[in-house]
Design an enzyme around this catalytic site. Sequence first.
Site, PDB file in Angstrom:
ATOM      1  N   ASP A  43       0.805  -1.214   0.000  1.00 33.24           N
ATOM      2  CA  ASP A  43       0.000   0.000   0.000  1.00 33.24           C
ATOM      3  C   ASP A  43       0.841   1.268   0.000  1.00 33.24           C
ATOM      4  O   ASP A  43       2.057   1.226   0.196  1.00 33.24           O
ATOM      5  CB  ASP A  43      -0.987  -0.001   1.191  1.00 33.24           C
TER       6      ASP A  43
ATOM      7  N   ASN B 273      -7.832  -3.313  13.760  1.00 35.95           N
ATOM      8  CA  ASN B 273      -9.194  -3.619  13.293  1.00 35.95           C
ATOM      9  C   ASN B 273      -9.204  -4.835  12.370  1.00 35.95           C
ATOM     10  O   ASN B 273     -10.213  -5.110  11.729  1.00 35.95           O
ATOM     11  CB  ASN B 273      -9.798  -2.407  12.576  1.00 35.95           C
TER      12      ASN B 273
ATOM     13  N   HIS C 163      -7.348  -5.225   9.651  1.00 37.60           N
ATOM     14  CA  HIS C 163      -7.066  -4.982   8.229  1.00 37.60           C
ATOM     15  C   HIS C 163      -5.793  -5.706   7.779  1.00 37.60           C
ATOM     16  O   HIS C 163      -4.883  -5.957   8.566  1.00 37.60           O
ATOM     17  CB  HIS C 163      -7.034  -3.482   7.892  1.00 37.60           C
TER      18      HIS C 163
ATOM     19  N   GLU D  53      -9.713  -2.494   4.678  1.00 38.18           N
ATOM     20  CA  GLU D  53     -10.351  -2.226   5.961  1.00 38.18           C
ATOM     21  C   GLU D  53     -11.643  -3.052   6.093  1.00 38.18           C
ATOM     22  O   GLU D  53     -12.174  -3.536   5.082  1.00 38.18           O
ATOM     23  CB  GLU D  53     -10.695  -0.728   6.050  1.00 38.18           C
TER      24      GLU D  53
HETATM   25  C1  F6R Z   1       1.437  -1.895   5.998  1.00 39.54           C
HETATM   26  C2  F6R Z   1       0.097  -2.462   6.030  1.00 39.54           C
HETATM   27  C3  F6R Z   1      -0.698  -2.568   7.286  1.00 39.54           C
HETATM   28  C4  F6R Z   1       0.154  -2.929   8.510  1.00 39.54           C
HETATM   29  C5  F6R Z   1      -0.703  -2.971   9.777  1.00 39.54           C
HETATM   30  C6  F6R Z   1       0.119  -3.195  11.022  1.00 39.54           C
HETATM   31  O1  F6R Z   1       1.966  -1.917   4.687  1.00 39.54           O
HETATM   32  O2  F6R Z   1      -0.387  -2.833   4.995  1.00 39.54           O
HETATM   33  O3  F6R Z   1      -1.713  -3.517   7.110  1.00 39.54           O
HETATM   34  O4  F6R Z   1       0.771  -4.156   8.309  1.00 39.54           O
HETATM   35  O5  F6R Z   1      -1.412  -1.763   9.915  1.00 39.54           O
HETATM   36  O6  F6R Z   1       0.934  -2.077  11.237  1.00 39.54           O
HETATM   37  P1  F6R Z   1       2.075  -2.084  12.345  1.00 39.54           P
HETATM   38  O7  F6R Z   1       3.069  -3.089  11.925  1.00 39.54           O
HETATM   39  O8  F6R Z   1       2.649  -0.687  12.316  1.00 39.54           O
HETATM   40  O9  F6R Z   1       1.401  -2.427  13.637  1.00 39.54           O
END
Ligand code: F6R
Length: 272
Positions: free
Chosen positions: A89, A160, A162, A167
Site C-alpha cells: 500500500d 481492526n 485490516h 479495511e
Molecule cells: C502496511 C500495512 C498494514 C500494517 C498494519 C500493522 O503496509 O499494509 O496492514 O501491516 O497496519 O501495522 P504495524 O506493523 O505498524 O502495527
Amino acid sequence: MSPSPKPAERTLHLAESNSTVLVFADADAASKAAADRIVRIIAQAVAARGKAILGLATGATPEKVYDDLAARVRDGGLSFRDVTTYNLDEYYPIQPLDALSYRTYMHRHLFSRVDLAPNRAHILDGTVPETFASEHAAQFDRWIDDDGGLDLQLLGIGRNGHIGFNEPLDLTVEAFAALPTRLVDLHPITKVDAVREFGSVDAVIPRALTMGVRQILGARTILMLATGPKKAAIVAEALKGPITAAVPASLLRTVADKVVWLLDEPAAAELG
Ligand code: F6R
C-alpha cells in the site's frame, strides 16, 4: 545454503482454524523466523523459476525483518538480484520523497540496503491523478499477474483486522475475497494508529491505494507477523472468531494451508 528456521517456542493447534500458528518468546525471535522463511522462499522460487516475487508490508512490525535481510545481504549470504517486490500500500495522495510515504519507508528500511534493481521495486504511486487511480491500480494487479503471482506475501495486522489497507467492510466473504487493488478510505482505528507517524489524527492522510484481497490471498505463501500486546485481541478474533469481511484477516483461514502466523507471546496471549 539457506538457514533453517529457528524452532518456535510452541505451535498452536486451534480447533477453529487449521492455520499454522507459531509462537515465539519475543518479537526478535518471531522476526528472525520470518526472515529465515523469506530467505528460503527466495531460494526456492529462484531455483524453480529463476525469479522470486515478493509482496512486502510497511509499518512497525516488519522493521526487524528488513534489518535481518539487509544484514544477510551485507554479509554476502543473500542477494535480491533475482527478486521483484510489490508493496501492499501507499498513502494517497503523497509524493514518493515525502518522509511519511511508504516509498520512503521501504527505501530506508530495505531498498537502499540490498541489491534490488530499482525498476523491480513496485510501490503504488501516490501521485497519479485521481481519475487515473483505478487504472493505475488495475495495472498493478496486471503486473503481479504477469509476473506469475506472488511467491510470498508478508503481512502485518491492523488493530481492526485490516490486511494491507483492506479495511473492514459490510460485504460477503466472497465479494471481499475478490476485491482488486484500489483507492480506499482509511478506517478510524487505522487513522488513530497512524498518529505515531503523522503526529495527530487530523494530519493523517485519510486515503490510500491498497493491494486488493484477491492478490493477497492468491500468494503462494502468506506470512502473517504480529507482535506485541496491542495485537492480542484482534489476532484471537481473526483466528477464532467468525470468518467475515468485518475482520479482514479472518479470511486468511479460507486459504489456511498456505498461511503461517508468526506471533510473539504477547500477541498470542488471548489464543489460549
Ligand atoms: C502496511 C500495512 C498494514 C500494517 C498494519 C500493522 O503496509 O499494509 O496492514 O501491516 O497496519 O501495522 P504495524 O506493523 O505498524 O502495527
